[in-house]
Design an enzyme around this catalytic site. Structure first.
Site, PDB file in Angstrom:
ATOM      1  N   TYR A  22       0.830  -1.206   0.000  1.00  0.00           N
ATOM      2  CA  TYR A  22       0.000   0.000   0.000  1.00  0.00           C
ATOM      3  C   TYR A  22       0.865   1.257   0.000  1.00  0.00           C
ATOM      4  CZ  TYR A  22       0.748   0.061   5.113  1.00  0.00           C
ATOM      5  OH  TYR A  22       1.308   0.076   6.355  1.00  0.00           O
ATOM      6  N   GLY A  32       6.940   3.760  13.105  1.00  0.00           N
ATOM      7  CA  GLY A  32       5.794   3.723  12.214  1.00  0.00           C
ATOM      8  C   GLY A  32       4.466   3.460  12.884  1.00  0.00           C
ATOM      9  N   HIS A  63      -5.010   5.089  15.018  1.00  0.00           N
ATOM     10  CA  HIS A  63      -5.736   5.799  13.967  1.00  0.00           C
ATOM     11  C   HIS A  63      -7.005   5.047  13.570  1.00  0.00           C
ATOM     12  CE1 HIS A  63      -4.598   3.053  10.654  1.00  0.00           C
ATOM     13  NE2 HIS A  63      -3.414   2.969  11.248  1.00  0.00           N
ATOM     14  N   CYS A 112       0.089  -0.830  13.759  1.00  0.00           N
ATOM     15  CA  CYS A 112      -0.635   0.285  14.355  1.00  0.00           C
ATOM     16  C   CYS A 112      -1.772  -0.240  15.217  1.00  0.00           C
ATOM     17  CB  CYS A 112      -1.189   1.188  13.261  1.00  0.00           C
ATOM     18  SG  CYS A 112       0.080   2.109  12.347  1.00  0.00           S
ATOM     19  N   ASN A 169      -5.618   0.099  15.447  1.00  0.00           N
ATOM     20  CA  ASN A 169      -6.770   0.534  14.658  1.00  0.00           C
ATOM     21  C   ASN A 169      -7.995   0.727  15.542  1.00  0.00           C
ATOM     22  OD1 ASN A 169      -6.155  -1.523  11.663  1.00  0.00           O
ATOM     23  ND2 ASN A 169      -5.065   0.243  12.490  1.00  0.00           N
TER      24      ASN A 169
END
Length: 383
Positions: free
Chosen positions: A294, A309, A313, A331, A333
């Site tokens: 991506y 990184g 979010h 991350c 989520n």
């Protein structure tokens, strides 16, 4: 008869001698004069002709056996250096720092007893650095930060004489806080408390770096200061096995949100254990990871917690797994609504404590100050 005359002559001589010694206790000669009083004695600091003088070193002129009528110190352009004369008129000191690589010249006069006057004169030269090194400090003035925020000073060039720099650093707090400086590398020194900052602490920092010899001919360019405030005590508890994040504020649960963490089967995609801090907040963040297929992906309500990184979010595309399975690329989520709510509750410097993972985040990705134990942290001080 001769013997009698000799005796009388001796008595008369003694009487004359006694008479001569009885007036004022001593004899004087009409040709003798009182000795002249010694002239004023002027002392320069630095001494006349001194070179390589540090521009922040004490600079003064003093006089014994007299006082100054006038004192002036000028630079090469003839501009007067600011200074102050003591009340008794015997010492003049500069009240501003001098410049690098400049010659300064004294002038003026001192007067003593009997109006004896001597001139004030001489000169000296300040050190000329091979390089003047700039530094920056964060947090900046007048901001409110979270309870894990470190004080960070970064330099434009490596610092060799770290101990000299560290001695020039001062941290003042509105209440007692135990903390220490640590050199993360040759171009950065951070201060963090042993435990998280107490909520609402007022912090003042002064880095007296101008004139500091960094080593290898390099000197500090300017002093730095900052004053900031610690906000409410908010901590994110992020247990990867719980599939949730819990927001604690002032010791009580403030919010709890379903979450999806990094994939447990791939060490490159884990959400690693460790104490992160909120580094930045962006309503929209463009994310790229070509290795995993991506680029230019826009995610909303992005709260960065590591330069490795990791973010907290929104990821509506992963909604089916949020609160159920850990399927992200590292991350945390959240749904759009929860991510927005958390985004607006977060402060830069809030700690995010990740636990339950099979791997620990190595202490090399900023901000990693809280990835280190207190003993490790103190061992990185130069003092």
């Amino acid at each position: 008869m001769r013997s009698v005359r000799i005796l009388l002559t001796g008595v008369l001589a003694v009487m004359l001698l006694v008479s001569g010694c009885g007036v004022g206790g001593r004899t004087t000669s009409p040709d003798s004069q009182e000795a002249d009083p010694p002239p004023p004695q002027v002392r320069l600091e630095p001494a006349d002709g001194a070179t390589d003088v540090n521009p922040t070193a004490p600079v003064e002129v003093s006089v014994a056996r007299g006082h100054f009528e006038e004192v002036v110190l000028t630079n090469e352009s003839g501009e007067k250096v600011k200074g102050e004369l003591t009340e008794d008129g015997t010492t003049w000191r500069t009240s501003e720092d001098l410049g690098y690589g400049k010659t300064y010249t004294w002038s003026g006069s001192a007067v003593g007893a009997g109006d004896t006057t001597v001139p004030v004169r001489g000169s000296f030269t300040t050190v000329q650095p091979k390089e003047v090194v700039r530094a920056t400090i964060t947090p900046v003035d007048d901001v409110t930060r979270g309870i894990a925020i470190p004080i960070s000073i970064k330099f434009d060039a490596p610092v060799e004489n770290k101990a000299a720099v560290q001695r020039a650093l001062e941290v003042e707090t509105s209440e007692p806080v135990t903390g220490s400086w640590a050199w993360l590398h040759d171009k950065q020194v951070d201060w963090r408390p042993k435990e998280y900052w107490p909520a609402h602490t007022e912090v003042s920092v002064r880095a007296n770096l101008y004139g500091v010899n960094y080593g290898d001919g390099e000197y500090g360019k300017a002093d730095l200061t900052t004053e900031f405030t610690i906000g409410r005590a908010q901590i994110v508890k992020a247990d990867v096995d719980s599939h949730r994040i819990v927001v604690m504020r002032n010791g009580e649960q403030f919010a709890s949100y379903p979450a999806s963490y990094g994939r447990p089967g791939n060490p490159e995609l884990h959400t690693h254990n460790g104490t992160y801090i909120v580094m930045a907040k962006h309503p929209v963040e463009i994310m790229d990871n070509p290795e995993y297929g991506y680029t230019d992906v826009k995610k909303k309500w992005a709260v960065r917690i590591s330069n490795h990184g990791e973010f907290i979010h929104e990821n509506e595309e992963n909604r089916a797994n949020i609160g159920r399975r850990n399927t992200s690329h590292g991350c945390i989520n959240l749904t759009n609504a929860d991510a927005k709510e958390y985004f607006h509750s977060a402060l830069i410097g809030d700690p995010v404590e990740v636990t339950g993972s099979s791997t620990d985040m190595p202490p090399r990705y900023a901000v990693y100050d809280w990835m280190l134990s207190w003993q490790q942290w103190k061992s990185m001080s130069a003092l």
